[in-house]
Scaffold this motif. Sequence first.
Motif, PDB file in Angstrom:
ATOM      1  N   THR A 304      -0.539  -6.282 -10.075  1.00  0.00           N
ATOM      2  CA  THR A 304      -1.427  -5.279  -9.534  1.00  0.00           C
ATOM      3  C   THR A 304      -0.840  -4.825  -8.248  1.00  0.00           C
ATOM      4  O   THR A 304      -0.195  -5.608  -7.244  1.00  0.00           O
ATOM      5  CB  THR A 304      -2.708  -6.037  -9.154  1.00  0.00           C
ATOM      6  N   SER A 305      -0.816  -3.448  -8.138  1.00  0.00           N
ATOM      7  CA  SER A 305      -0.002  -2.849  -6.776  1.00  0.00           C
ATOM      8  C   SER A 305      -1.031  -2.859  -5.890  1.00  0.00           C
ATOM      9  O   SER A 305      -2.352  -3.103  -6.062  1.00  0.00           O
ATOM     10  CB  SER A 305       0.347  -1.445  -7.102  1.00  0.00           C
ATOM     11  N   HIS A 311       0.077  -3.302 -13.920  1.00  0.00           N
ATOM     12  CA  HIS A 311       1.459  -2.881 -14.385  1.00  0.00           C
ATOM     13  C   HIS A 311       1.782  -4.077 -15.310  1.00  0.00           C
ATOM     14  O   HIS A 311       1.807  -5.046 -15.014  1.00  0.00           O
ATOM     15  CB  HIS A 311       2.717  -2.556 -13.514  1.00  0.00           C
ATOM     16  N   ILE A 330       5.775  -9.782  -3.015  1.00  0.00           N
ATOM     17  CA  ILE A 330       5.015  -8.510  -2.969  1.00  0.00           C
ATOM     18  C   ILE A 330       4.434  -8.885  -1.201  1.00  0.00           C
ATOM     19  O   ILE A 330       4.266  -8.145  -0.525  1.00  0.00           O
ATOM     20  CB  ILE A 330       3.562  -8.497  -3.851  1.00  0.00           C
ATOM     21  N   TRP A 336       8.439  -2.437  -4.343  1.00  0.00           N
ATOM     22  CA  TRP A 336       8.226  -1.149  -4.167  1.00  0.00           C
ATOM     23  C   TRP A 336       7.682  -0.594  -5.248  1.00  0.00           C
ATOM     24  O   TRP A 336       8.012  -0.727  -6.339  1.00  0.00           O
ATOM     25  CB  TRP A 336       9.469  -0.362  -3.947  1.00  0.00           C
ATOM     26  N   PHE A 337       6.218   0.092  -4.898  1.00  0.00           N
ATOM     27  CA  PHE A 337       5.521   0.364  -5.986  1.00  0.00           C
ATOM     28  C   PHE A 337       5.483   2.002  -5.771  1.00  0.00           C
ATOM     29  O   PHE A 337       4.711   2.914  -6.128  1.00  0.00           O
ATOM     30  CB  PHE A 337       4.192   0.176  -5.681  1.00  0.00           C
ATOM     31  N   GLY A 341       2.374   4.265  -4.190  1.00  0.00           N
ATOM     32  CA  GLY A 341       1.948   3.095  -4.581  1.00  0.00           C
ATOM     33  C   GLY A 341       1.232   2.793  -5.927  1.00  0.00           C
ATOM     34  O   GLY A 341       0.762   1.536  -6.203  1.00  0.00           O
ATOM     35  N   ASN A 342       1.602   3.648  -6.922  1.00  0.00           N
ATOM     36  CA  ASN A 342       1.208   3.543  -8.349  1.00  0.00           C
ATOM     37  C   ASN A 342       2.457   3.428  -8.969  1.00  0.00           C
ATOM     38  O   ASN A 342       2.018   3.306 -10.220  1.00  0.00           O
ATOM     39  CB  ASN A 342       0.191   4.553  -8.608  1.00  0.00           C
ATOM     40  N   LYS A 344       5.878   1.973 -11.059  1.00  0.00           N
ATOM     41  CA  LYS A 344       6.325   0.737 -11.609  1.00  0.00           C
ATOM     42  C   LYS A 344       6.856  -0.038 -10.773  1.00  0.00           C
ATOM     43  O   LYS A 344       7.882   0.527  -9.927  1.00  0.00           O
ATOM     44  CB  LYS A 344       7.246   1.028 -12.815  1.00  0.00           C
ATOM     45  N   PRO A 345       6.454  -1.235 -10.568  1.00  0.00           N
ATOM     46  CA  PRO A 345       7.236  -2.149  -9.626  1.00  0.00           C
ATOM     47  C   PRO A 345       8.870  -2.226  -9.615  1.00  0.00           C
ATOM     48  O   PRO A 345       9.244  -2.259 -10.911  1.00  0.00           O
ATOM     49  CB  PRO A 345       6.389  -3.377  -9.567  1.00  0.00           C
TER      50      PRO A 345
END
Length: 624
Positions: A304-305, A311, A330, A336-337, A341-342, A344-345
Amino acid sequence: MDKLKMHSQNMTEANIDKLAELFPNCITEARDEAGELKKAIDFDLLRQELSSSIVDGSQERYQLNWPGKREALLTANAPIAKTLRPCREESVGFDTTQNLFIEGDNLEALKLLQEAYLNKVKMIYIDPPYNTGTDLIYEDDFSEESSEYFQRSNQKDEHGNRLVVNADTNGRFHSDWLSMIYSRIKLARNLLRDDGVIFVSIDYRECANLRRMCDEVFGEQNFIAEVAWEKMYTTKNDSSLVSCCHENILVYAKVATPSCIGFLPRSAEMDARYSNPDNDPRGNWKAIPMYADGERRNGRFKITSPTGKEHEPEPNTHWRYSEADILKLILDNRVWFGQTGNSKPNLKRFLSELREGVKAKTLWSHKEVGSNDTASRELKELFDGRSPFSFPKPTSLIRRMLQLGAESRDSIVLDFFSGSASTAHAVMAMNGDDGGQRRYIMVQLNEPTDEKSDAFLAGYKSISEISKERIRRAGTKIKAASAMTAPDLDTGFRALKIDTSNMKEVYYTPDAVSQDLLSDQVDNIREDRTAEDLLFQVLLDWGVDLALPINQQVIAGKTVFFVDGNALVACFDTGIDEDFVKQLAGHKPLRVVFRDAGFASDSVKINVEQVFKLLSPATEIKTL
């Protein structure tokens, strides 16, 4: 998951492992009672290692074999009674330099260096003559019994340069070349430090055989890489089938560990890939994917971002890290999102946390390390527009090897096929750039140049002359360019030449001297040898570094050599009396050596040990 042994140690396996450390070439494969392959000892080869005569054996085994292999092993192990004679007039900075240039057969040179440089060399690079069918190669005599070889090696110097043409019509075309290189590679391994590495240039003709040979000598587990060097960047349309544009470089470690090979410096282009879009106080970073291909248990879960978006890994992929570890990353702001911020990590890999360099690849482009043309241009710049040596290696290629194999600035680098001395040039240039104190040992046979060659026409009668002159010229150029970065740069070398022993034959074969000749053998030293000749034979015999500083003093009318302060003190004058011995003992040397026939009387010779026992009890005393 490994199972417990549930039994005591297998001493046979432990003993095989111990032998593998001493004699990796004696480790082979054999089938057990069940027909399974297992590690085993080649007892015939082990017996050959421990024997002074040729051992026969016919056991079937997995190995590289050729006619003459056992004789080559015998040749490698057989002793010689040769010495290194200093040649001041051909040296540069003889009294202060730490570098050596040895002229003579490299097999003999490697034997002479065994005690002084055992386990001391960090990197070896060799560019041996390739087995082309026309190149001259070293032809060692494998037809003699060990006693005959020992006698010839000790008492004769009439074998010349021992060079022949290994024509491809020769039935031993591969065998002769393999025998030549095998004995030298075996001796070279002894000189490497435990973290030492060797680089060997070779072309396609013997690459496969050489690799198997090195697997045997160093152990297959110590293989590091087979590098392809792009030696030319144009196509040769006159090639028979395919235009060959590369050569191979085999890389082995004495003991392969993560630290035995270095890293290459990072380029500005590499660093430019890192940025800091979120102004992280840890500096620039690069986004690295956090997923990998394939399914893995516990590798698929939701991340979760900060914006609340969830994701999951794509089908047939999984997260590289556990859920608990990702939560920690995190919290540490290492994931990094994206700007919104949305996205893919991705993992943030910080430039500041990377190692100082990057791992080398097995493909070396001419743009990175130079080509044959680069090497020729380098020689022409040094030799007034002429290139006096065929097929030299570019210094940029050897510097790449130095970066990997001699990154420590006090490394000793050995090249026993010196050729045009590109290795010495590269070592000096690298020291000039980083202020290092790397030392080199070059070995080159006094091989005559072709009378029709540019080298001969320019006045160079042998390859060794070209080598030494290249070092002189390159040293002058590098020293001038490095005056600020390396003001104390060592661009000199001690020239040493392999010759017959300083001792007369009676020293080695006293039984061969008849009674009526004894009066001529009172002094066992050859008449044409100087005190400095004797000193270097003492250094070899005692296993002392041949590049240590030597100071010559006159004490009570006698010439005395002080090696590295009081590490070794030597006097080879005659008429040594007890007062003089007391003066030397006052310096408290670690070692002292006299000429056996140099004492004024037998009583002085007898009392020497008592004098030192009283005034300098820690001194080790020897005579020659």
